[in-house]
Write a protein that holds these residues in place. Structure first.
Motif, mmCIF file in Angstrom:
data_model
loop_
_atom_site.group_PDB
_atom_site.id
_atom_site.type_symbol
_atom_site.label_atom_id
_atom_site.label_comp_id
_atom_site.label_asym_id
_atom_site.label_seq_id
_atom_site.Cartn_x
_atom_site.Cartn_y
_atom_site.Cartn_z
ATOM 1 N N PRO A 201 -40.290 71.846 -11.170
ATOM 2 C CA PRO A 201 -39.758 70.702 -11.804
ATOM 3 C C PRO A 201 -40.179 70.741 -13.274
ATOM 4 N N VAL A 202 -39.487 70.273 -14.341
ATOM 5 C CA VAL A 202 -39.691 69.892 -15.688
ATOM 6 C C VAL A 202 -39.361 68.586 -16.084
ATOM 7 N N ASP A 203 -39.928 68.011 -17.044
ATOM 8 C CA ASP A 203 -39.293 66.836 -17.672
ATOM 9 C C ASP A 203 -38.055 66.707 -18.288
ATOM 10 N N HIS A 204 -37.764 67.965 -19.076
ATOM 11 C CA HIS A 204 -36.522 68.188 -19.748
ATOM 12 C C HIS A 204 -36.013 69.600 -19.554
ATOM 13 N N GLU A 205 -34.735 69.560 -19.744
ATOM 14 C CA GLU A 205 -34.187 71.091 -19.649
ATOM 15 C C GLU A 205 -32.994 71.123 -21.082
ATOM 16 N N PHE A 206 -33.336 71.877 -21.814
ATOM 17 C CA PHE A 206 -32.354 72.045 -23.135
ATOM 18 C C PHE A 206 -31.609 73.623 -23.028
ATOM 19 N N TYR A 207 -30.439 73.448 -23.667
ATOM 20 C CA TYR A 207 -29.533 74.656 -23.615
ATOM 21 C C TYR A 207 -29.151 74.956 -25.003
ATOM 22 N N LEU A 208 -29.615 76.335 -25.450
ATOM 23 C CA LEU A 208 -29.237 76.532 -26.807
ATOM 24 C C LEU A 208 -28.531 78.086 -26.713
ATOM 25 N N GLY A 209 -27.915 78.275 -27.731
ATOM 26 C CA GLY A 209 -27.478 80.042 -27.823
ATOM 27 C C GLY A 209 -27.201 80.579 -29.377
ATOM 28 N N GLN A 210 -27.435 81.604 -29.397
ATOM 29 C CA GLN A 210 -27.605 82.191 -30.682
ATOM 30 C C GLN A 210 -26.608 83.180 -30.673
ATOM 31 N N HIS A 211 -25.831 83.397 -32.077
ATOM 32 C CA HIS A 211 -24.864 84.262 -32.445
ATOM 33 C C HIS A 211 -24.743 84.473 -33.868
#
Length: 361
Positions: A201-211
């Motif tokens: 478990p964590v408090d936040h989840e973030f989603y990023l993508g590089q191109h």
């Protein structure tokens, strides 16, 4: 989620100064926070036409748009709908480009599954598109990762089912001829296959993508940029972007990665490429845990300063926030930050903790 033009209009008036200062990148100012910069005289690569009217105000995926962790203990069928959309949008104010996307965003939608699930995919190619598209899932055992079975011309729709049999965070991407062109233009995303026991478990989840984006103009040159195949062949990108726009996920633009001190965050980071790997680094912190290559079946590395993420791969990393401030997520090939747009910011708010960090003002 619905976006208005209000923030965009404000940004066009304000310019880029705020973000550059946040990155420690203000031209003519002594550099700070690991980022070195100096005045650069840009040459004009081409005479560009005027910026085109935009189809959408935003192509940058909301980094918070991550499905909730899976709590069920048995496999299920996960329905996924992907629509391929070719849209004109701004890379930065005054600079337009015609992107190729899954569901109108970069990176494409975050897909969340667990080992043993069946993905029931429907892929549609919007009728107004100019090209055929498909999707190759690195989480799929099958010819082309499903690419051959999902090839759709404009106006067509196809369906594919496949079982996810191994855990990890995996890239998916368009894989037609000129695959590098389609990925560079935005056609990639992440599918997560959780292990059977789930994730901590964590408090936040973030989603990023590089191109990378390869165009016939210089970085920041106003007007409409066309794709440049010769520049791509030389692997000389005009922009290196996180979530499809220059400095998109920052307090100066879409201020969406916000936490409280004492909290934890998990970052899912995919690199579509098509050519450059990322040296993923958090300025002012370390990665408390990193699952390199998104390999969730392996033990994580601990307290990692910079982790390489190859094109066509991903990492899963956690971070914590004992003190308040702006924590900059960058590619530590730092010219890509100062010049080409590879920056996102997590803002932590809360009381100072001088035992950990005391600026002695």
């Amino acid at each position: 989620m619905t976006y208005t033009t209000t923030r965009r209009r404000v940004l066009q008036a304000a310019g880029l100064g705020g973000t550059m200062a946040l990155a420690g990148c203000t031209v003519g100012t002594p550099p700070s926070n690991d980022v070195d910069t100096s005045p650069v005289q840009l040459t004009t690569a081409a005479e560009l036409g005027e910026a085109k009217p935009v189809d959408v105000d935003r192509v940058a995926a909301d980094p918070r748009d991550v499905p909730a962790p899976i709590t069920r203990k048995t496999p299920a069928t996960v329905e996924v709908e992907l629509e391929t959309l070719e849209v004109t949008a701004e890379v930065e104010p005054g600079v337009t480009f015609t992107y190729m996307t899954f569901n109108g965003q970069i990176p494409g939608p975050f897909i969340r599954t667990r080992v043993g699930d069946t993905v029931d995919l429907t892929i549609r190619n919007a009728e107004g598109n100019s090209m055929a598209h498909n999707v190759d899932f690195h989480a799929c055992r099958g010819p082309g990762g499903g690419a051959e079975a999902t090839l759709v011309a404009p106006g067509e729709e196809k369906r594919l089912q496949f079982e996810v049999t191994y855990p990890g965070a995996f890239i998916y991407h368009c894989a037609v001829a000129n695959v590098d062109y389609h990925i560079s233009s935005g056609m990639f995303g992440l599918i997560l296959v959780e292990p059977e026991e789930g994730l901590p478990p964590v408090d936040h989840e973030f989603y990023l993508g590089q191109h990378e984006l390869y165009t016939n103009g210089d970085t920041g040159q106003k007007g409409h940029h066309e794709f440049d195949f010769a520049r791509m062949a030389m692997e000389d990108p005009t922009y290196v972007l996180m979530n499809g726009e220059k400095y998109a996920i920052t307090p100066d633009k879409y201020a969406e990665m916000n936490v409280k001190t004492g909290e934890t965050a998990r970052v899912f980071y995919g690199v579509g490429g098509p050519n450059l790997f990322s040296s993923f680094h958090a300025i002012g912190s370390v990665w408390d845990e990193v699952w390199e290559q998104g390999a969730l079946a392996s033990d994580p590395m601990r307290y990692v300063q910079t982790t390489p993420v190859l094109p066509g791969s991903a990492c899963v990393a956690t971070m914590s926030f004992p003190v308040p401030g702006d924590f900059k997520l960058v590619d530590h090939a730092l010219s890509r930050v100062a010049r080409k747009g590879a920056l996102a910011i997590v803002r932590a708010e809360g009381p100072e903790n001088t035992d950990v960090f005391d600026p002695q003002e």
